[in-house]
Design an enzyme around this catalytic site. Structure first.
Site: not given
Ligand code: S3P
Length: 444
Positions: A30, A126, A171, A323, A354, A400
């Site tokens: 970010r 995905r 998400s 995660d 997973r 992971r």
């Molecule tokens: C993340 C959000 C999660 C997580 C990923 C990192 C992020 O995914 O599983 O490893 O940095 O916003 P989702 O938002 O698709 O659940």
């Protein structure tokens, strides 16, 4: 690492340690994306130097952003909002990273040229319709039309409009995608999001960008709009709780051991692992909590524990531990009673399926499970002690899974051959080095 597999054949010896783990992945990515949109030079300390973060850096460099990396320090020369150097036939490679693939798109929504986004084998299976759909509504086009996975091409527009967006999966990637789209969209973006990690909200607030967040039950109502400009910003990135999770498990599942993890991001929206394990009786503590640009950070203290009990895990904790479930499943396998984790279909949509693979690995080590499309029951065995040979391969190089199996080998016994160990470089490049130097683990 070079080798095709690692061999782990001894349990870790008892330990008392103070440890630091690599920087947080979500915050590192970010920071890069937002700093690229700022005017001027931004600097980060302790940035995660993993493959996912390097994918973000490579994408931004291709878009004309100058970035310098040395050790854990990163300097980025922001080009301002919509300041990328765009040209025909650009191809951006998000590698293994769902976060990079999904969060680079909203920064390209004004592109006059088609830009192609590609990813590795895991990322290419995905779902991207979850970000394509809201961006379509904002006025962005994707090619081929109707395609839900990478590779896809994005074509921006000068006629973008704000939307009301209902994010129901929990998400953070989907929520953040729409929030970042507001950098280039006139009017007010209104997002009704099932609660998920809120690093983007905290960065927006810290940067004094136009944002308001109202919490109601499990929903966050977020309003964002286009800022006039974005100023450069420096950040000292805390340790990643998702990487810490493997060492938390290593400690809990070992004998007479004790661990302090220093300066970890303790954002409440990421604390699911601690809340779940403490409900199971783990007694994990946090201390020295400070605020770092709006993010809570501090130390985690954890001890060995032989008396863990099963959990019927409340679904409201799912997003905050999303995660960490593989490693939580491993701990449930060594706990007394039947644990139940539900409403977890999202887990099959990660770097590998997973929920399915976690269950398969537990079955392989003699733990009974009951698996559905979105839930798992784990029949724990507090006396589990392994002495057979185990082989882990064909797991889509999910970082992971690699770390979960290494921790299983180091705590439950047996002789484990884990293929594609370099997969861990996706998120936690120091993992093996920390095990070797701080825990005296020998790998072949
Ligand atoms: C993340 C959000 C999660 C997580 C990923 C990192 C992020 O995914 O599983 O490893 O940095 O916003 P989702 O938002 O698709 O659940």
């Amino acid at each position: 690492m070079g080798s095709k597999f690692v061999l782990v054949k001894n349990k870790v010896k008892k330990f008392k340690k103070i440890l630091q783990v690599d920087g947080d992945k979500s915050i590192s990515i970010r920071w890069l994306l937002l700093a690229s949109q700022a005017i001027g030079i931004s600097k980060a300390k302790n940035i995660l130097r993993s493959e996912d973060v390097l994918s973000a850096i490579e994408c931004l460099k291709k878009l004309g952003v100058k970035i310098k990396l040395s050790n854990q320090n990163c300097v980025i020369y922001g080009r301002g909002i919509n300041g990328f150097k765009l040209k025909k036939n650009l191809i951006l490679n998000a590698g293994n990273s769902g976060t990079v693939g999904r969060l680079i798109l909203p920064l390209l929504i004004k592109s006059p040229f088609k830009i192609k986004i590609i990813g590795d084998k895991s990322l290419s299976r995905r779902d991207f319709s979850r970000v394509i759909d809201p961006l379509n509504k904002i006025g962005v086009k994707f090619f081929p039309k109707g395609k839900k996975r990478l590779p896809i091409s994005i074509l921006g527009s000068n006629y973008l409009r704000p939307i009301n967006y209902y994010e129901k999966r929990g998400s953070a990637q989907c929520k953040t995608c729409v929030m970042l789209a507001s950098l280039n969209t006139p009017g007010e973006m209104r997002i009704f999001a099932k609660r998920s990690r809120n690093h983007t909200e905290l960065m927006f607030k810290n940067l004094k960008m136009p944002i308001s967040v109202k919490k109601k039950g499990e929903i966050d109502f977020i309003k964002t709009s286009r800022p006039d400009k974005l100023s450069s910003f420096n950040l000292d990135i805390p340790g990643d709780i998702s990487s810490s999770a493997f060492f938390i498990a290593l400690t809990i599942l070992s004998k007479n051991s004790y661990l302090v993890l220093k300066n970890i991001n303790l954002n409440p929206s990421r604390l699911g692992i601690i809340k779940i394990l403490n409900k199971m009786g783990a007694g994990i503590k946090t201390k020295n909590i400070k605020l770092n640009k709006g993010e809570k950070c501090g130390d985690i203290i954890v001890k060995s524990n032989k008396k863990l009990k099963a959990i019927n895990c409340p679904s409201y904790l799912n997003s905050s531990a999303i995660d960490e479930f593989l490693i939580i499943f491993l701990i449930a396998a060594r706990s007394k009673g039947i644990s139940y984790f539900k409403n977890l279909s999202e887990l099959n949509k990660k770097e590998s399926p997973r929920l399915k693979l976690g269950s398969k690995i537990l079955n392989m080590i003699g733990i009974k499970t009951k698996l559905t499309k979105n839930s798992i029951k784990i029949y724990g065995n507090p006396n589990i002690n392994l002495n057979k040979n185990y082989e882990i391969r064909n797991y889509l190089k999910d970082h992971r899974i690699m770390a979960m199996c290494t921790i299983a080998a180091l705590t439950l016994g047996g002789k484990w051959k884990i293929y594609d160990p370099e997969s861990i470089n996706t998120s936690f490049p120091s993992f093996i080095k920390i095990l070797k130097t701080s825990f005296d683990v020998k790998f072949k």
